[in-house]
Design an enzyme around this catalytic site. Structure first.
Site, PDB file in Angstrom:
ATOM      1  N   LEU A 159      -2.371   8.063 -10.467  1.00 27.74           N
ATOM      2  CA  LEU A 159      -1.756   8.756 -11.591  1.00 27.74           C
ATOM      3  C   LEU A 159      -1.264   7.803 -12.675  1.00 27.74           C
ATOM      4  CD1 LEU A 159       0.288  11.347  -9.499  1.00 27.74           C
ATOM      5  CD2 LEU A 159      -1.713  11.849 -10.921  1.00 27.74           C
ATOM      6  N   TYR A 162       9.180  -4.581   6.036  1.00 20.93           N
ATOM      7  CA  TYR A 162       8.486  -4.969   4.811  1.00 20.93           C
ATOM      8  C   TYR A 162       8.278  -6.481   4.782  1.00 20.93           C
ATOM      9  CZ  TYR A 162       9.294  -0.342   2.718  1.00 20.93           C
ATOM     10  OH  TYR A 162       9.302   0.996   2.441  1.00 20.93           O
ATOM     11  N   SER A 179       5.656   6.605  -3.253  1.00 20.43           N
ATOM     12  CA  SER A 179       4.309   6.731  -3.813  1.00 20.43           C
ATOM     13  C   SER A 179       4.278   7.758  -4.943  1.00 20.43           C
ATOM     14  CB  SER A 179       3.288   7.104  -2.736  1.00 20.43           C
ATOM     15  OG  SER A 179       1.962   6.919  -3.195  1.00 20.43           O
TER      16      SER A 179
END
Length: 330
Positions: free
Chosen positions: A218, A53, A211
């Site tokens: 959403l 990351y 996710s």
């Protein structure tokens, strides 16, 4: 904050997991530290990261940010259940990726240095390695546990069959094996319900959805568009999903409006209601986004609402009537 056990282990973790992927690329170090401080204020003790990351492979940008936060004191490390991952390339030289014993050893030591800690609570395989035997993987992981460098192990993006392979190989070594599986899981992507979720339940693995809002689709994307605002859900791959499922998303947002709740909070609450889910990973870019996410813990979805969500986002079932994992059997 609500807490639960991490899979079948005795470790207590918060039901919301702080995802740190944005730390570095999207969120400054100062703001990242503020988000982690606020997470602790809210009682969130479970942080998830990975050695890749930070958008700069090999540099461990995000792990370094977390490590410098730990170094500021205040028992931050002791209050945190720390999860990181290995597998993806950290360089372009041989043995700088995947799950060989050599890479496992080097990757773990590198993460410990960046995170400024002497142990990792949950060490996760970011993907399955089809070219390394489980005997080698579990032997290498066993050494890390004997050395006190890692307490628990988990998987990510595994199929149900991979979980079974891993657990049976661990059982043969009288080893605890996996305690978690981290998978993509949300109302728009329910594929893990076919085999992964049943396998995780059978073997006592806690499921950690990543996710949870399907890249922002959403999170109320149509409402935000109507108000002239921008959203993650209207760009990139998320935009393709929105184009294909616009009518469904519109119905979902109307359902949430009728409930008087934000779509993002309903999406998280739905995951929290699923059997076997430890907690979804939230990836706030700001303190305000983190604060808002806690609303999901207070939402109880009634049977009628859950049934309506199943109508809008049907669970996968190749043979129709049978629920997973029997959907393939006939």
């Amino acid at each position: 904050m609500e807490y639960t056990h991490l899979g079948r282990s005795g470790l207590s973790v918060s039901r919301l997991v702080l995802g740190t992927m944005n730390f570095g690329p999207e969120t400054s170090e100062g703001d990242s530290h503020a988000i982690m401080d606020r997470a602790h204020e809210h009682g969130i003790n479970f942080f998830d990261t990975a050695d890749v990351y930070g958008a700069k492979p090999g540099e461990g940008v995000t792990e370094n940010i977390i490590g410098r936060w730990f170094a500021t004191g205040g028992r931050k490390r002791e209050k945190t259940v720390l999860a990181t991952k290995l597998y993806l390339p950290t360089g372009d030289w041989p043995n700088e990726n995947r799950l060989s014993a050599l890479h496992i050893r080097r990757a773990c030591d590198a993460s410990l240095r960046r995170l400024r800690t002497d142990y990792i609570d949950l060490y996760q395989m970011h993907h399955i390695d089809r070219n390394t035997p489980w005997e080698e993987i579990w032997e290498a992981f066993g050494v890390l546990r004997q050395q006190g460098k890692v307490l628990y192990f988990g998987s990510s993006n595994f199929a149900g069959w991979h979980i079974a392979q891993a657990q049976e190989a661990a059982r043969a070594r009288h080893f605890l094996g996996l305690v978690t599986e981290q998978s993509i899981y949300n109302l728009l992507n329910r594929w893990i319900e076919l085999e992964v979720l049943p396998a995780a339940r059978h073997y006592g693995l806690g499921v950690i959805p990543w996710s949870p809002l399907h890249g922002g689709v959403l999170s109320g994307v149509l409402r935000k568009q109507g108000a002239g605002g921008a959203s993650r859900g209207d760009s990139g791959r998320s935009a393709d999903t929105l184009d294909r499922r616009r009518e469904t998303i519109a119905a979902y947002e109307k359902l949430c409006a009728d409930l008087g709740e934000d779509p993002a909070h309903v999406g998280l609450a739905w995951l929290l209601a699923q059997e076997g889910v430890t907690g979804p990973i939230i990836g706030p870019r700001t303190v305000e986004q983190l604060d808002g996410s806690l609303r999901a813990l207070a939402i109880t979805l009634g049977d009628d609402t859950l049934a309506r969500l199943d109508e809008l986002f049907p669970p996968p079932a190749p043979n129709g009537a049978k629920p997973a994992p029997e959907a393939y059997a006939w």
